[in-house]
Design an enzyme around this catalytic site. Structure first.
Site, PDB file in Angstrom:
ATOM      1  N   HIS A 331    -111.567  38.938 -65.283  1.00 50.28           N
ATOM      2  CA  HIS A 331    -110.716  38.787 -64.096  1.00 50.28           C
ATOM      3  C   HIS A 331    -110.817  37.373 -63.524  1.00 50.28           C
ATOM      4  O   HIS A 331    -109.805  36.752 -63.187  1.00 50.28           O
ATOM      5  CB  HIS A 331    -111.133  39.821 -63.045  1.00 50.28           C
ATOM      6  CG  HIS A 331    -110.478  39.620 -61.714  1.00 50.28           C
ATOM      7  ND1 HIS A 331    -109.146  39.895 -61.489  1.00 50.28           N
ATOM      8  CD2 HIS A 331    -110.976  39.156 -60.530  1.00 50.28           C
ATOM      9  CE1 HIS A 331    -108.848  39.615 -60.224  1.00 50.28           C
ATOM     10  NE2 HIS A 331    -109.939  39.160 -59.624  1.00 50.28           N
ATOM     11  N   HIS A 336    -108.245  33.937 -61.920  1.00 51.43           N
ATOM     12  CA  HIS A 336    -108.432  32.956 -60.848  1.00 51.43           C
ATOM     13  C   HIS A 336    -108.527  31.511 -61.327  1.00 51.43           C
ATOM     14  O   HIS A 336    -107.932  30.603 -60.731  1.00 51.43           O
ATOM     15  CB  HIS A 336    -109.695  33.292 -60.050  1.00 51.43           C
ATOM     16  CG  HIS A 336    -109.547  34.474 -59.158  1.00 51.43           C
ATOM     17  ND1 HIS A 336    -108.800  34.446 -58.007  1.00 51.43           N
ATOM     18  CD2 HIS A 336    -110.053  35.743 -59.250  1.00 51.43           C
ATOM     19  CE1 HIS A 336    -108.845  35.633 -57.413  1.00 51.43           C
ATOM     20  NE2 HIS A 336    -109.594  36.429 -58.144  1.00 51.43           N
ATOM     21  N   GLU A 376    -104.600  37.619 -54.959  1.00 50.28           N
ATOM     22  CA  GLU A 376    -104.861  38.659 -55.955  1.00 50.28           C
ATOM     23  C   GLU A 376    -103.579  39.273 -56.529  1.00 50.28           C
ATOM     24  O   GLU A 376    -103.478  39.487 -57.730  1.00 50.28           O
ATOM     25  CB  GLU A 376    -105.715  39.776 -55.345  1.00 50.28           C
ATOM     26  CG  GLU A 376    -107.156  39.377 -55.071  1.00 50.28           C
ATOM     27  CD  GLU A 376    -107.994  39.204 -56.330  1.00 50.28           C
ATOM     28  OE1 GLU A 376    -107.461  39.415 -57.439  1.00 50.28           O
ATOM     29  OE2 GLU A 376    -109.168  38.855 -56.209  1.00 50.28           O
ATOM     30  N   SER A 395    -104.703  39.046 -64.794  1.00 54.64           N
ATOM     31  CA  SER A 395    -105.839  39.472 -65.622  1.00 54.64           C
ATOM     32  C   SER A 395    -105.717  40.942 -65.999  1.00 54.64           C
ATOM     33  O   SER A 395    -106.644  41.524 -66.541  1.00 54.64           O
ATOM     34  CB  SER A 395    -107.163  39.239 -64.868  1.00 54.64           C
ATOM     35  OG  SER A 395    -107.195  39.966 -63.654  1.00 54.64           O
TER      36      SER A 395
END
Length: 500
Positions: A331, A336, A376, A395
């Protein structure tokens, strides 16, 4: 140690607190954790205040004064505090107030006055005084009994509440921003894919220990990933690499190709945090720091203020490669890292972090919600099409496809509405917010925080000393303005040369 630092220790939530305090072991998010953290903080603080008031010799001691009475330091050592005295009739009462302060052995070192905005009150007068703790309590009681005084408020030496939340002032103090939120962990919840896998649980602990022992300035220890971990990474990488050209925003696509060339992003190997951190540092000044799990919302957001992203190193369980109920290296590195290496997005992330410093628990909940629906799960428009820029989407190829289908509802990004939007954390999102771009989201966020943030000061990050400066006086603001004027002059000169 300052009062805010003591209060942090006094009310801190320790690792794995969620289970001990009755939080259900279920899939959770930064938003849910912020709400629960706020509830527990209020309960602990209120219990402590009530007990301190009960033990006080003066039953009229306010909450603000409770923190002062219980603050660290010798009781016979003078301390600097600020009082805001609201005068009913006018400035003529000022000499009597000063005389009262002197009667209680206080020394007035600064006085400011301004017309009061409240009806029935003439002036608010700020007194900065040096005084012992015990006389101060008596002084407060005496002033409040004055016929010409509407109210007396006690502030700390920096014009902010004694009860203000602690936050780091230097990047090294992120070593103290390590309060974890126990959520969907393999040791605690039987629904976790790794609950019955003893080997996986031991492996998770081994990697988490790296983060627990890490301190500022050290290189991030490298992890020798196992074949099953690399296979899990590879399964996600293959699917995402296929979808990036058609589903990810332009900024992500640009960095994605560079990461494959320079940081070893490939289906057959998991990049090391230290290598990715160095790459990000060169592009945007952001760096990675190992984390053992999901941090509290306040600690996580505070790290962003220093352009530091707290990043897990463990890999999700091999039985569930395409979805993780908690943050993991897949993730972080696939979702990110690419955008944190993009200047506009890095700036947005840091501004969100700076706004969180000193914010109330209620504001932290709103910032966490804002983070959820932007960083997110955010969407943006690009050449008439909707693309993804949220790490939770980039992700997870399943939710990435879902977010761009006709199934969910899409709304225009508006901070005042986004910050209070109920979220859904059991399955794919029902609602997504669409911004015109990262720059559009950042400008709207700035305007919203300017109008709504309650703290009585501004903060500024100095990249040279890696410190956060609290701008709580005209003197400090003038100093910052003077230092920035040189940069502005240089830019104006450059523009003039180009036009010539």
């Amino acid at each position: 140690m300052k009062a805010a630092e003591v209060n942090r220790e006094r009310f801190a939530i320790n690792k794995s607190y969620s289970i001990e305090n009755g939080y259900p072991a279920r899939r959770r998010s930064l938003v849910d954790d912020a709400k629960f953290e706020s509830t527990i903080n209020k309960q602990r603080q209120q219990s402590w205040i009530e007990e301190a008031q009960r033990l006080s010799r003066d039953g009229e001691v306010s909450e603000e004064e409770v923190f002062l009475v219980q603050s660290p330091g010798e009781p016979d050592a003078p301390q600097t505090v600020a009082l805001v005295v609201s005068l009913l009739d006018g400035i003529s009462a000022l000499p009597r107030v000063i005389k009262t302060i002197e009667n209680f052995k206080g020394t007035v070192v600064h006085v400011e006055s301004r017309p009061a905005s409240r009806k029935g009150v003439a002036f608010d007068v700020l007194f900065r005084i040096d005084i012992l703790r015990e006389p101060l309590l008596s002084l407060l009681k005496s002033l409040r009994q004055g016929a010409s005084i509407a109210a007396v408020r006690l502030l700390s030496e920096h014009h902010s509440s004694i009860k203000e939340p602690w936050f780091p002032k230097h990047i090294s103090e992120l070593d103290m921003c390590n309060h974890l939120m126990t959520k969907y962990e393999p040791d605690l919840d039987m629904d976790h894919p790794g609950f019955a896998d003893q080997e996986y649980r031991a492996r998770r602990k081994q990697i988490a220990d790296i983060a627990f022992s890490y301190t500022y300035g050290e290189p991030i220890p490298r992890v020798e990933y196992r074949p099953e971990e690399i296979a899990t990474w590879g399964a996600v990488f293959h699917e995402l690499d296929r979808l990036v050209p058609t589903h990810a925003c332009r900024q992500y696509r640009e960095v994605w190709d560079i990461l494959k060339r320079e940081c070893g992003y490939d289906a057959d190997q998991i990049p090391q945090l230290e290598d990715v951190s160095r790459f990000m540092k060169k592009r945007t000044g952001f760096s990675l720091r190992p984390a053992a799990g999901l941090l509290t919302a306040r600690d996580f957001l505070a790290s962003l203020a220093f352009r530091v992203f707290q990043c897990t190193q463990y890999i999700r369980h091999h039985s569930s490669p395409h979805h993780s109920p908690e943050p993991d290296a897949i993730h972080e590195l696939l979702g990110h890292a690419p955008l944190l290496a993009q200047p506009a997005f890095a700036q947005f992330s840091q501004e969100l972090g700076l706004a969180s410093l000193g914010a109330s628990d209620e504001e932290i909940e709103k910032f966490a919600t804002m983070y959820w629906f932007t960083v997110e799960f955010g969407l943006c428009r690009e050449n008439g099409e909707v693309r993804a820029w949220g790490a939770g989407l980039l992700s997870s190829f399943g939710e990435l496809q879902h977010s761009l289908s006709d199934k969910p509802e899409r709304r225009e990004f508006e901070p005042s509405l986004t910050a209070v939007q109920p979220y859904q954390d059991q399955d794919y999102q029902d609602v997504y917010y669409v911004a015109e771009g990262v720059e559009d989201a950042m400008e709207k966020f700035r305007q919203w925080t300017f109008k709504t943030l309650s703290r009585p000061y501004e903060v500024h990050y100095d990249p040279f000393s890696q410190t956060v400066q609290v701008l709580d006086s005209v003197h400090k603001l003038e100093g910052l303005a003077a230092s920035l004027s040189t940069e502005v002059s240089r830019l104006n000169n450059s523009l003039a040369k180009m036009k010539f």
